[in-house]
Design a protein around this motif. Sequence first.
Motif, PDB file in Angstrom:
ATOM      1  N   ALA A  58      59.132  45.045  82.548  1.00  0.00           N
ATOM      2  CA  ALA A  58      59.007  44.459  81.211  1.00  0.00           C
ATOM      3  C   ALA A  58      58.796  45.530  80.144  1.00  0.00           C
ATOM      4  N   VAL A  59      58.466  46.748  80.559  1.00  0.00           N
ATOM      5  CA  VAL A  59      58.311  47.821  79.569  1.00  0.00           C
ATOM      6  C   VAL A  59      59.709  48.227  79.090  1.00  0.00           C
ATOM      7  N   ASN A  60      59.862  48.284  77.782  1.00  0.00           N
ATOM      8  CA  ASN A  60      61.154  48.562  77.161  1.00  0.00           C
ATOM      9  C   ASN A  60      61.789  49.851  77.710  1.00  0.00           C
ATOM     10  N   ALA A  61      63.080  49.783  78.018  1.00  0.00           N
ATOM     11  CA  ALA A  61      63.789  50.957  78.544  1.00  0.00           C
ATOM     12  C   ALA A  61      63.753  52.109  77.543  1.00  0.00           C
ATOM     13  N   GLY A  62      63.642  51.793  76.255  1.00  0.00           N
ATOM     14  CA  GLY A  62      63.561  52.831  75.229  1.00  0.00           C
ATOM     15  C   GLY A  62      62.364  53.751  75.428  1.00  0.00           C
ATOM     16  N   GLN A  63      61.307  53.225  76.054  1.00  0.00           N
ATOM     17  CA  GLN A  63      60.115  54.035  76.287  1.00  0.00           C
ATOM     18  C   GLN A  63      60.408  55.183  77.259  1.00  0.00           C
ATOM     19  N   THR A  64      61.113  54.862  78.353  1.00  0.00           N
ATOM     20  CA  THR A  64      61.419  55.919  79.320  1.00  0.00           C
ATOM     21  C   THR A  64      62.446  56.886  78.737  1.00  0.00           C
ATOM     22  N   GLU A  65      63.364  56.369  77.901  1.00  0.00           N
ATOM     23  CA  GLU A  65      64.334  57.264  77.259  1.00  0.00           C
ATOM     24  C   GLU A  65      63.631  58.229  76.319  1.00  0.00           C
ATOM     25  N   ALA A  66      62.683  57.687  75.527  1.00  0.00           N
ATOM     26  CA  ALA A  66      61.957  58.549  74.592  1.00  0.00           C
ATOM     27  C   ALA A  66      61.196  59.618  75.365  1.00  0.00           C
ATOM     28  N   ALA A 115      52.486  48.692  81.491  1.00  0.00           N
ATOM     29  CA  ALA A 115      52.756  47.659  82.498  1.00  0.00           C
ATOM     30  C   ALA A 115      51.460  46.987  82.940  1.00  0.00           C
ATOM     31  N   LEU A 116      50.401  47.783  83.122  1.00  0.00           N
ATOM     32  CA  LEU A 116      49.148  47.200  83.599  1.00  0.00           C
ATOM     33  C   LEU A 116      48.582  46.219  82.585  1.00  0.00           C
ATOM     34  N   LYS A 117      48.802  46.529  81.300  1.00  0.00           N
ATOM     35  CA  LYS A 117      48.348  45.607  80.270  1.00  0.00           C
ATOM     36  C   LYS A 117      49.060  44.256  80.397  1.00  0.00           C
ATOM     37  N   ILE A 118      50.340  44.327  80.755  1.00  0.00           N
ATOM     38  CA  ILE A 118      51.120  43.090  80.899  1.00  0.00           C
ATOM     39  C   ILE A 118      50.639  42.293  82.116  1.00  0.00           C
ATOM     40  N   VAL A 119      50.224  42.980  83.189  1.00  0.00           N
ATOM     41  CA  VAL A 119      49.891  42.248  84.410  1.00  0.00           C
ATOM     42  C   VAL A 119      48.416  41.867  84.516  1.00  0.00           C
ATOM     43  N   ILE A 120      47.605  42.183  83.496  1.00  0.00           N
ATOM     44  CA  ILE A 120      46.191  41.794  83.556  1.00  0.00           C
ATOM     45  C   ILE A 120      46.021  40.278  83.771  1.00  0.00           C
ATOM     46  N   PRO A 121      46.701  39.396  83.010  1.00  0.00           N
ATOM     47  CA  PRO A 121      46.478  37.961  83.251  1.00  0.00           C
ATOM     48  C   PRO A 121      46.846  37.524  84.668  1.00  0.00           C
ATOM     49  N   GLU A 139      54.801  42.631  93.560  1.00  0.00           N
ATOM     50  CA  GLU A 139      55.800  41.902  92.798  1.00  0.00           C
ATOM     51  C   GLU A 139      55.375  41.726  91.339  1.00  0.00           C
ATOM     52  N   MET A 140      54.072  41.490  91.128  1.00  0.00           N
ATOM     53  CA  MET A 140      53.587  41.354  89.742  1.00  0.00           C
ATOM     54  C   MET A 140      53.742  42.665  88.989  1.00  0.00           C
ATOM     55  N   ILE A 141      53.334  43.754  89.638  1.00  0.00           N
ATOM     56  CA  ILE A 141      53.357  45.052  88.957  1.00  0.00           C
ATOM     57  C   ILE A 141      54.797  45.495  88.720  1.00  0.00           C
ATOM     58  N   ARG A 142      55.654  45.167  89.672  1.00  0.00           N
ATOM     59  CA  ARG A 142      57.077  45.488  89.470  1.00  0.00           C
ATOM     60  C   ARG A 142      57.602  44.764  88.223  1.00  0.00           C
TER      61      ARG A 142
END
Lengths: 256, 313
Positions: free
Chosen positions: B182-190, B210-216, B174-177
Amino acid sequence: MIATMPLLNVERLSKSFGTHRVLHSIDMSVKLGDVTCIVGPSGSGKSTLLRCLNYLEVPDSGVVFLDGNPVGMRWHGDTLRQMSFNELAIQRQRMGMVFQSFNLFPHKTALENIIEAPIIVQRRKKAEAIEEAVALLDKVGLSDRAHYYPKQLSGGQQQRVAIARSLAMRPAVMLFDEPTSALDPELVGEVLAVMRQLAEDGMTMVVVTHEMSFARDVADHLIFMDGGVIVEAGPPKEVLSNPQHARTKSFLARVL
Amino acid sequence: MAHDKKPPASARPNIHETKPVPLRHPSWWIGGAALLIFVVMFIRLLVTNENLHWEVVAQYMFSAEILAGLGRTLLLTFIAMIIGLVIGVVLAIMRLSRNPVFQTASWVWIWFFRGVPPLVQLIFWYNLALLIPTVSIGVPFGPELWSASMNSLITPFSAAVLGLALTESAYAAEMIRAGIQAVNAGQTEAAATLGMTRSQTLRRIVLPQALKIVIPPIGNDTISMLKFTSLVSVLALPDLLYSAQMIYSRTYQTIPLLIVATIWYLVLSTILTLIEHYIEHRLNDGKSLELSLVLSSLFYSKFWAPRRTKVSA
């Protein structure tokens, strides 16, 4: 035949979001080496049209042809089949795209952003990819920013890196989705200059923009859209100085 | 002009040459005094209460039995976290997949392992042999290639790893999801416009961000896991807590040995907190930093203070 066949051909393209019809049976074509600018008021469907060209938006009906091949679908004998994402990815390599919000990869430096896809997707040698990336950075005037991360660059610099990133895939056509709309006014010029240079080098470009002077000076073909239809199209000087349609006239009166 | 006619009543200093007196905070001092009284009372209890037997605490603090238990607690924490995170990444990707089979499988897994208390799971896994006496690998409905009795596979340790790792996998998923979303949709579009496939986009563009976001939250979970491992004492697995329990069942010095365990749990969770802060700041700034700055960041308010300025000096 081949020489006269347009690079991109759009036939009867329609798209709705829910009950809101954004595109009404659009027809257009882009010849090799041409610069096409699409202008029009907000919500006229111009960005959606651009995003349908490379299937970021899937049209409800109608077909986009790239080099005569339908985008996002393929013939299997006499059966038309939907393409898998990975087949589509191969087609998308031919169409570079530059976004309003740059969408650089924040965890990679300018150079790494540029070499990522050539190495991962096209399996080019790293040294060769770096060499080409350095040349591209030089072309967009950022050879001294190769090792900067996106957040260390200004908006104009980020957008120029994004252009270089797309060019590194050696696309046949470049799509620009309001490339200067998110920029501070003093940074717009540097991005437009790069795009002008690109047009002079003969790149085929489709540009959704609000920059009327860019459209007038650079475009070979100008399309004015409103309400999901192409209201008027033609050589930019004619459309801009002698608009035929009332909606074109009132739009130009507001922006010029 | 108005202020020319009406000079200041007293000899005020020039406003440009004087600094305003800083705000006073009387409530801080009142609250601090109250807190201090409680702290003194607590210390007095620790010092004067003879039932604590500090000499016994000191005697067992570094005893071989306790240190072995400590080692098992740490081992269990890390194995369970690593297995849990690996399964969690897979579950998160399945959950966000467009494949309805993957979505459903992932949903059911998360629903089950988040819903069953870890203590129940531990006991259940430990008694798995009662349900399935033998396991075998072979062609379904065909010949058997390998088989073993469940009793030889399920030891207290493997039951503990299973129970803890599977519970963790559901939370990690659930955290990783959330991190991936949380990663901007523009990233996958690019990435898509550069011709990247879905798996290339996931591996090279989305997961690193994403992993950077879920480290804490993962750091937080690791500390939780450290404490959850104490549940394995029900399986008679000599972790930190059960080692202490074994000693006090012989010596009847219950409180001193529980204090030994408490001190070690606090030491370990403090170390894990420091590691987590270090990684977090490292990822945020990409710079190396001094230990003293990381230490001080533990105590600075993240909300009111200017963010991170203290650490990324």
